[in-house]
Write an enzyme that holds these catalytic residues in place. Structure first.
Site, PDB file in Angstrom:
ATOM      1  N   LYS B  98       9.926  -6.032  46.772  1.00 30.22           N
ATOM      2  CA  LYS B  98      10.216  -5.861  45.340  1.00 30.22           C
ATOM      3  C   LYS B  98      11.549  -6.489  44.919  1.00 30.22           C
ATOM      4  CE  LYS B  98       6.576  -3.437  44.062  1.00 30.22           C
ATOM      5  NZ  LYS B  98       5.587  -4.052  43.146  1.00 30.22           N
ATOM      6  N   GLU B 120       9.564   0.447  35.438  1.00 29.65           N
ATOM      7  CA  GLU B 120       8.601   1.493  35.793  1.00 29.65           C
ATOM      8  C   GLU B 120       8.496   1.470  37.306  1.00 29.65           C
ATOM      9  OE1 GLU B 120       7.632  -1.587  35.116  1.00 29.65           O
ATOM     10  OE2 GLU B 120       6.589  -1.875  37.023  1.00 29.65           O
ATOM     11  N   SER B 387       4.647  -5.793  53.441  1.00 29.10           N
ATOM     12  CA  SER B 387       5.424  -5.826  52.194  1.00 29.10           C
ATOM     13  C   SER B 387       6.554  -4.810  52.130  1.00 29.10           C
ATOM     14  CB  SER B 387       4.485  -5.618  51.005  1.00 29.10           C
ATOM     15  OG  SER B 387       3.740  -4.437  51.177  1.00 29.10           O
TER      16      SER B 387
END
Lengths: 273, 405
Positions: B98, B120, B387
């Site tokens: 991210k 969010e 990830s």
């Protein structure tokens, strides 16, 4: 002449602004909505805005979100909304009904089927909150075919280019969103709103209504002096929420509030030229 | 399984943000100007050498890139079949992919002179990544998070608070990622003049899907170079989990025109696709419009968005990025789904075989890679996008096993 055009033409002759009231269809239950609509008209609403419940109403504040949630938990679907309109029309052939909703429940039915159902039920216009003019080219002709006006929102952040783009596509009236925010917010700057309305009027002959953040008769009276319509939603829906347990009280209180709004709106221009 | 469809000279989205029929801009009028402004800024800076240099510098020195491409020898032996490589996004600063995107968007926020950022978050990884870059740049940060997710991911909530962010619990709807996104959009509508909205995945209105993809594409570019160095060839398959789809798009994108490379996106089958309790719109959803985009959604017959379920908060989303919708229809990528139980098994498997605790999201990709490897030969290779790391999930896993941590 459509019901919407007719209503505005008559009020213009009397130098009066229109009062548009919003409730969510099927809130708090299906049996309340039609009697409520008739009561609102009797109390002085000139145009009824009827919300199609949606699970993810991104442009709405908590009051209207919860109205949607109540309607959805009562099992209200889009076909029920059309049925409410049809039932209302059995006893009222003149008051315009403008549906307000989000695209997904329309898209799943299909644009033509939706337009046909809305026209057939006796709806007069629709606001699709999350469908900007750039993405709406397929829906617009279907709505025209069935005599449904596509009512557009304009916002304080709309650039002059966007104002003209929207004025080209709009029918019925233009809904000016009075503030940066969701429905029911409270940061209203009426002087700014008035000057923006003047700008829009240069580009369009359509009536311009003002909504979002008008919470009672005082604000309604100020807006009615310069706008063709005053739109009240959250303040009315809050009364529905507070009285959801008792349909009779709910309808009486909602009607009493709309009477006050109506008086404020209709008297706003008295004594002015 | 459909055969891989080659794509040449890939240039989507078009100027209005469409991937075929998917994508676009479906928002209230109040946001149209802000999205237009963002798009123009983005289009300018993504070609600006100074911006790109700064972005690369941040990725190298702050995020810790390049992340390794690791040959998982024992996992490979265990599965029996293709060699499995792990792209170690779990080793990035803050523990997931991210941060690649938030570093990029925070730079744009600075160029746009917005003092306040909002985000969010589902699993909390994007919230942490946003709070992190906000702390570094001295920006105010507000993170919207479903109250259900706050409960599931309490350690990430505390990390965000430590970083100086305000975490706002969202009580509407299903109290998960989709509702957090609604609430963030409402905030943005209200504060659009001073606020930059950092969306964490390749979803939402244009330009978010293309912008997030481009910021995440560093994963795929590195992978390409690393696998060539280690094996002398491109991989035969790439596997990545798909919630909104940003880690998958990031690793897929640089390989779209390499037709020998199969692309597999793995959705969350929850308790099974037949149970209705899942989060797999590409495998079991319909096309609709939500959160500013046209894409595959989980919806009922009235077009209402239905509640999703996944053991991993980061995959618990009823939509998916529009580019994935397009890749699915084209047959260029294949999408499948892995259940909660399969993901949990893979979580333990990787932990015990390789000493790597994967995020529950990434565990879905590991689980599918296991099946895929078994159907391939020892000469072939698979890259799994790992990830994120699983530290944030140990409470969830422990609770499922009746252990108090």
């Amino acid at each position: 002449m459509s019901r919407i055009d007719n209503t505005f033409a008559q009020l213009r002759e009397q130098n009066k602004s229109a009062l548009i009231t919003f409730v969510t269809a099927g809130d708090p239950g299906l049996d309340v909505t039609v009697p409520l609509m008739h009561a609102l008209v009797e109390a002085g609403a000139d145009i009824l805005e009827l919300g199609i419940p949606f699970s993810d109403p991104m442009a709405d504040g908590p009051v209207i979100q919860q109205a949607s949630e109540r309607a959805l938990s009562a099992g209200v679907g889009t076909a029920d909304v059309m049925e409410l309109v049809r039932t209302f029309r059995e006893h009222n052939k003149t008051t315009p009904i403008v549906l307000m909703g989000y695209l997904n429940p329309i898209e799943i039915i299909g644009y033509e089927q939706f337009a046909a159902a809305a026209g057939d039920a006796g709806a007069d216009g629709i606001i699709v909150v999350d469908l900007p003019p750039e993405e709406g080219v397929d829906l617009n002709p279907e709505l025209r075919k069935y005599g449904i006006d596509r009512v557009f929102l304009l916002a304080p952040t709309s650039t002059p280019q966007r104002v003209s783009l929207i004025c080209e596509q709009a029918h019925g009236f233009i809904y000016y969103v009075a503030l940066r925010g969701v429905t029911g917010a409270s940061n209203l700057d009426l002087a700014e709103v008035e000057s923006r309305i003047e700008d829009i009027k240069i580009q369009s002959n359509l009536p311009v209504g003002v909504g979002f953040g008008i919470d009672g008769p005082a604000a309604a009276a100020v807006v009615a002096r310069f706008a063709d319509a005053v739109i009240v939603g959250s303040a009315l829906v809050r009364i529905i929420a507070d009285n959801q347990g008792d349909a009779r009280t709910l309808i009486d209180k909602a009607a009493a509030f709309v009477s006050e709004l109506s008086r404020a709106v209709k008297q706003a221009r008295e004594g002015t030229v | 399984m459909k055969s891989v469809q080659p794509i040449q000279n890939y240039q989507l989205p078009d100027a209005s943000g469409h991937f075929g029929r998917y994508g676009g801009i479906f928002v209230a009028e109040t946001l149209m100007h802000a999205l237009d402004e963002l798009n123009q800024t983005y289009q300018r800076f993504i070609k600006d050498p100074d911006f790109l240099q700064r972005f690369d510098w941040d990725l190298q020195h702050y995020v810790g890139r390049p992340s390794p491409l690791y040959f998982a020898k024992r996992l490979t032996q265990h599965c029996g079949g293709a060699r499995i490589f792990l792209k170690r996004e779990d080793l990035n600063h803050t523990g997931a992919h991210k941060i690649n995107n938030t570093v990029g968007q925070a730079l744009l926020a600075q160029y746009l002179k917005k003092p306040r950022i909002i985000a969010e978050t589902g699993a909390g990884q994007h919230g942490v990544a946003s709070a992190t870059v906000a702390a570094r740049l001295g920006l105010e940060c507000v993170v919207y998070m479903g109250s259900e997710d706050i409960r599931r991911q309490s350690s990430n909530v505390y990390r965000m608070k430590l970083l100086g962010a305000e975490v706002v619990p969202v009580e509407s709807g299903s109290r998960t990622l989709k509702d957090a996104l609604n609430e963030a959009l409402r905030d943005w509508v209200t504060n659009v003049d001073n606020t930059f909205y950092i969306i964490g995945t390749v979803a939402g209105p244009h330009p978010y899907p293309v912008m997030v993809r481009d910021f995440q594409a560093v994963i795929g570019r590195e992978t390409k170079q690393q696998i060539m160095e280690q094996t002398g060839a491109l991989p035969d398959a790439i596997v990545a989990c798909v919630g909104g789809g940003s880690n998958a798009m990031g690793i897929f994108y640089p390989f779209l025109e390499d037709e020998g490379v199969q692309l597999h996106g793995v959705e969350a089958a929850g308790e099974g696709l037949d149970s209705g309790r899942h989060a797999a719109p590409l495998c079991a959803g319909k096309v609709g419009v939500l959160h500013g985009q046209r894409t595959y959604l989980m919806e009922d017959e009235n077009g209402q968005i239905v509640e999703t379920h996944s053991i991993s908060a980061g995959l618990d989303y009823p939509g998916v990025g529009p580019e994935h919708a397009w890749l699915k229809d084209q047959g260029r990528a294949q999408y499948c789904a892995i259940t909660d139980q399969e993901a949990l098994d893979a979580f333990h498997l990787l932990t015990r075989l390789e000493g790597i605790i994967p995020a529950l999201e990434s565990s879905h990709a590991v689980a599918y890679a296991k099946y895929l490897a078994q159907s391939m030969t020892a000469e072939q290779s698979i890259v799994v996008n790992l990830s994120g790391r699983g530290d944030k999930d140990i409470h969830t896993v422990a609770a499922l096993e009746g252990i108090e941590v």
